[in-house]
Write a protein that holds these residues in place. Structure first.
Motif, PDB file in Angstrom:
ATOM      1  N   SER A  78       0.856  -1.178   0.000  1.00 62.91           N
ATOM      2  CA  SER A  78       0.000   0.000   0.000  1.00 62.91           C
ATOM      3  C   SER A  78       0.889   1.224   0.000  1.00 62.91           C
ATOM      4  N   ASN A 383      -6.632  10.224   3.635  1.00 64.99           N
ATOM      5  CA  ASN A 383      -7.379   9.323   2.754  1.00 64.99           C
ATOM      6  C   ASN A 383      -8.877   9.511   2.880  1.00 64.99           C
ATOM      7  N   ARG A 458     -15.604   2.540  -2.880  1.00 68.64           N
ATOM      8  CA  ARG A 458     -14.912   1.418  -2.228  1.00 68.64           C
ATOM      9  C   ARG A 458     -15.900   0.511  -1.508  1.00 68.64           C
ATOM     10  N   TYR A 490     -11.623   3.532 -12.371  1.00 66.58           N
ATOM     11  CA  TYR A 490     -11.358   2.939 -11.062  1.00 66.58           C
ATOM     12  C   TYR A 490     -10.872   1.504 -11.273  1.00 66.58           C
ATOM     13  N   VAL A 492      -9.855  -0.951  -9.366  1.00 68.31           N
ATOM     14  CA  VAL A 492     -10.352  -2.012  -8.496  1.00 68.31           C
ATOM     15  C   VAL A 492     -11.709  -2.517  -8.996  1.00 68.31           C
ATOM     16  N   THR A 524      -2.637   4.726 -13.378  1.00 65.63           N
ATOM     17  CA  THR A 524      -3.558   4.576 -12.252  1.00 65.63           C
ATOM     18  C   THR A 524      -2.839   4.254 -10.944  1.00 65.63           C
ATOM     19  N   ARG A 525      -1.611   3.698 -11.029  1.00 67.89           N
ATOM     20  CA  ARG A 525      -0.897   3.353  -9.797  1.00 67.89           C
ATOM     21  C   ARG A 525      -0.512   4.592  -8.997  1.00 67.89           C
ATOM     22  N   GLU A 527      -2.488   6.779  -8.115  1.00 65.26           N
ATOM     23  CA  GLU A 527      -3.593   7.040  -7.189  1.00 65.26           C
ATOM     24  C   GLU A 527      -4.014   5.797  -6.433  1.00 65.26           C
ATOM     25  N   TYR A 528      -3.910   4.625  -7.062  1.00 65.01           N
ATOM     26  CA  TYR A 528      -4.392   3.396  -6.449  1.00 65.01           C
ATOM     27  C   TYR A 528      -3.256   2.382  -6.322  1.00 65.01           C
ATOM     28  N   THR A 531      -2.484  -2.013  -8.402  1.00 69.43           N
ATOM     29  CA  THR A 531      -2.933  -2.064  -9.798  1.00 69.43           C
ATOM     30  C   THR A 531      -2.245  -3.186 -10.562  1.00 69.43           C
TER      31      THR A 531
END
Length: 708
Positions: A78, A383, A458, A490, A492, A524-525, A527-528, A531
């Motif tokens: 994370s 967050n 989420r 998104y 996920v 995208t990685r 922000e998230y 991935t």
């Protein structure tokens, strides 16, 4: 409130009155009320981050990893830099005694919160005394504590209100939320130990207690970052409230606090640095100021009227909600929070400037609240813009501030205030009991979160994952598509939708979606996290279609971006083993194992590969390490038994299998394997006895299934 205990209608029974004012009875009451209020959550299952932290977390499964915990952040995969090794150590203790039984983890959470409430009671007594008698030495204060019973009575009521307040639900009912109570226990215990050391006349005893206080403060910091606020509050009270402490003692205490903080900073540099990316959303200073006021209004409302509690709160108003009459109502409440926030600020300001005997206490309570509120106020980007469990520490400051008002009331109001406080405890405890039932299982939790007003993507994805696990693929697909309508990029949700499509046989659409995820992962990685799952799933699809070269290319590309992800290494090693043999896969896994000796799954995979390549000695060494890295795992022991059986080392196999039985005494398969070994050793009577145990356990399982 100086006659509160005397007002208890037992004046004709002085002995009973003395019992009712005993500390042990108050502590018992705090424990019972706190336990009952959280009773439903004890039966709760793992929810959200619990799945990783208390089930998959490799750092909580062996005492060998206690020190290793200090070299890692809480979440291995994370972007969050939560440094909480003590939280991981607490999970290890639970895992040691309870394995993966959620009841034990929940019980620890409740006990930690109860301990926090009891410690708060004793700390509040000392704080009230410091405001009432700021210049009196400690022995005089202790004498006053006996002669002025209302001090203990008031501290008890404040601690009881705090202990049952439902706003703390996520810090207690949620296994992953225990960092708040851990930090609270160690910080308040450290403060009380400091006060106790000042009363100790024996030099060795005094030094030992001071050392324990410092160690407790360091453990608090290693439990949760908010403990730094505890240090600031302690120093502020020491410098600006206490009047009878010698300057030498104050300077020594401040220097010690500084040393503790520096030690903590040093420990935080032990983990490897995480990748950092520019924040995806940066609020302008005026917007941040508005969010700070709104968050203050939301927290003030929840403290007074906690009717609408849920995870994933937000105080950001979405302009799209004002486009029609049907949606503006869901957002207008957010605007009113600004007014409430300004009202809270006005009350704090007026309470601090009002001159009376308890002004210092109100100023201290307001300072406590502001100091604990600022880190969570949106002054920096977190967050979330609001979270209920962040009030765990600030709420104490608000209660102290409110008590500073009530202490000024005339004596005739003390009985009604006490009655009102008792009714508030009953109401808040009932609300906490209801709130705790939200955490029974994932589906209940996510559905009630939506019913309470959350619109988090989420939460929606997690609910879809619940349906996926149940096999309700059509419902899950609908949820994931709905999320992607609002959040098209998104990853996920994209990955979960692709997985559901694949399970329904829609392989072409699933593969296209996996390819999109893998292609966009570099963007995208930022922000998230995680991935890389898209690349992993796409490589799995290609491998299953016997397109191994394409799968290896995808994995190699993903591995360059995520070199520390074991799942990518595992799949790549498996493909290489099938294509080129175990020796080629061994080189890949050995490199990863050298940098991650603590990872039980890696040691297990290494043992398998050594066994397949015919190196029994190194296979045994790797499997021994794997068995020590998880005190409840039996897979490594099973493989060790197989190696011994092939070498006809029956006695060694028997001893190892006995360890496996001790680790899983409720698994029939363990007794069956032990029976087979005994039969090969010619011990047929013992073999039949072990088979009988296996049959008995199977019958128990069948009877339980029938009863359910």
């Amino acid at each position: 409130m100086n006659e509160s205990c005397a007002q208890v209608p037992v004046s004709k029974f002085p002995h009973l009155r003395r019992i009712l004012c005993r500390d042990w009875l108050r502590c018992l009451c705090l424990a019972l009320v706190g336990f009952i209020a959280r009773l439903p959550a004890l039966q709760g299952q793992r929810i959200w981050d619990d799945q990783y932290l208390v089930r998959d977390n490799p750092l909580i499964k062996s005492p060998l990893l206690i020190l290793e915990s200090f070299r890692h952040y809480l979440f291995l995969d994370s972007y969050s830099s939560h440094y909480r090794p003590v939280q991981n150590i607490s999970y290890f203790l639970d895992y040691l005694f309870w394995n993966t039984n959620e009841f034990g983890f929940h019980l620890t959470n409740v006990l930690l919160h109860i301990s926090s409430g009891i410690l708060l009671y004793f700390l509040l007594r000392q704080l009230i005394l410091s405001f009432l008698l700021p210049r009196a030495p400690q022995p005089v204060r202790q004498m006053a504590l006996q002669r002025i019973p209302w001090i203990s009575h008031a501290a008890f009521l404040i601690a009881l209100l705090w202990a049952v307040h439902p706003v703390h639900s996520a810090a207690i009912d949620y296994i992953s939320g225990r960092a708040d109570s851990l930090a609270f226990v160690f910080a308040s215990a450290g403060w009380l130990l400091f006060l106790q050391a000042r009363q100790t006349t024996n030099r060795i005893g005094r030094v030992s207690i001071y050392f324990s206080a410092a160690a407790s403060g360091l453990l608090a910091l290693c439990s949760r970052e908010i403990a730094i606020v505890w240090v600031l509050i302690f120093v502020a009270h020491l410098l600006f409230v206490e009047r009878q402490i010698r300057s030498r003692t104050r300077i020594s205490a401040v220097v010690c606090c500084l040393g503790i903080v520096l030690m903590y900073v040093g420990l935080r540099h032990l983990p490897s640095a995480k990748p950092t990316f520019p924040a995806p959303e940066v609020f302008t200073p005026p917007v941040r100021a508005v969010l700070m006021v709104r968050a203050l209004g939301d927290y003030g409302r929840l403290m007074v009227w906690p009717s609408n509690l849920y995870m994933e709160r937000t105080v950001v108003a979405n302009p799209i909600h004002y486009q029609n009459h049907q949606t503006w109502r869901s957002t207008i409440g957010t605007e009113y929070l600004s007014i409430l926030g300004l009202a809270v600020l006005a009350i704090l300001f007026l309470g601090c400037i009002k001159k009376d005997r308890w002004q210092a206490m109100r100023v201290f309570g307001a300072a406590w609240f502001i100091a604990a509120y600022l880190p969570i106020s949106n002054i920096i980007q977190l967050n979330a813009t609001a979270a209920e469990h962040w009030l765990y520490l600030p709420s104490v400051g608000l209660l102290i501030f409110g008590a500073g008002f009530l202490f000024q009331l005339p004596i005739r109001f003390h009985r009604p205030v006490t009655i009102f406080a008792a009714l508030a405890v009953l109401a808040l405890g009932s609300r906490s009991f209801i709130r705790s039932s939200d955490w029974l299982n994932e589906e209940t939790f996510y559905k009630r979160t939506f019913e309470a007003g959350s619109r988090s993507a989420r939460v929606a994805v997690n609910l879809g994952q619940v349906y996926t696990a149940r096999g309700a693929y059509a419902e899950a697909e609908q949820i994931f598509r709905s999320v992607l309508e609002q959040n098209p990029d998104y990853p996920v949700a994209q990955n979960n939708l692709a997985s559901v499509l694949a399970r329904q046989g829609k392989n072409k659409e699933a593969e296209v979606l996996f390819a999109v995820i893998e292609k966009n992962s570099k963007r995208t990685r930022q922000e998230y996290p995680r991935t890389w799952i898209g690349a992993l799933n796409l490589a799995s699809v290609r491998h299953n279609a016997h397109q191994d070269d394409s799968a290896l290319t995808i994995l190699e590309r993903a591995h360059n971006d995520y070199p520390e992800v074991w799942e990518l290494i595992r799949l790549k090693a498996e493909i290489l083993r099938e294509k080129q043999g175990a020796d080629v896969a061994l080189n890949l896994v050995e490199c990863f194992a050298r940098a991650n000796w603590w990872h039980q799954n890696v040691a297990l995979a290494l043992g398998r590969l050594y066994a397949q390549s015919g190196d029994a000695e190194r296979a045994d060494a790797a499997l021994r390490l794997a068995s020590r890295l998880d005190v409840h795992d039996t897979e490594a022991l099973r493989l060790m038994v197989e190696i011994r059986l092939r070498a006809n080392k029956l006695e060694d196999a028997f001893q190892i299998q006995r360890r496996a039985v001790a680790r899983q005494p409720d698994q029939p398969s363990q007794y069956v394997l032990l029976s087979d070994i005994l039969e090969k050793m010619g011990r047929n009577i013992e073999a039949r006895a072990e088979l009988a145990k296996a049959s008995y356990l199977r019958s128990l399982v069948q009877n339980q299934a029938t009863a359910n």
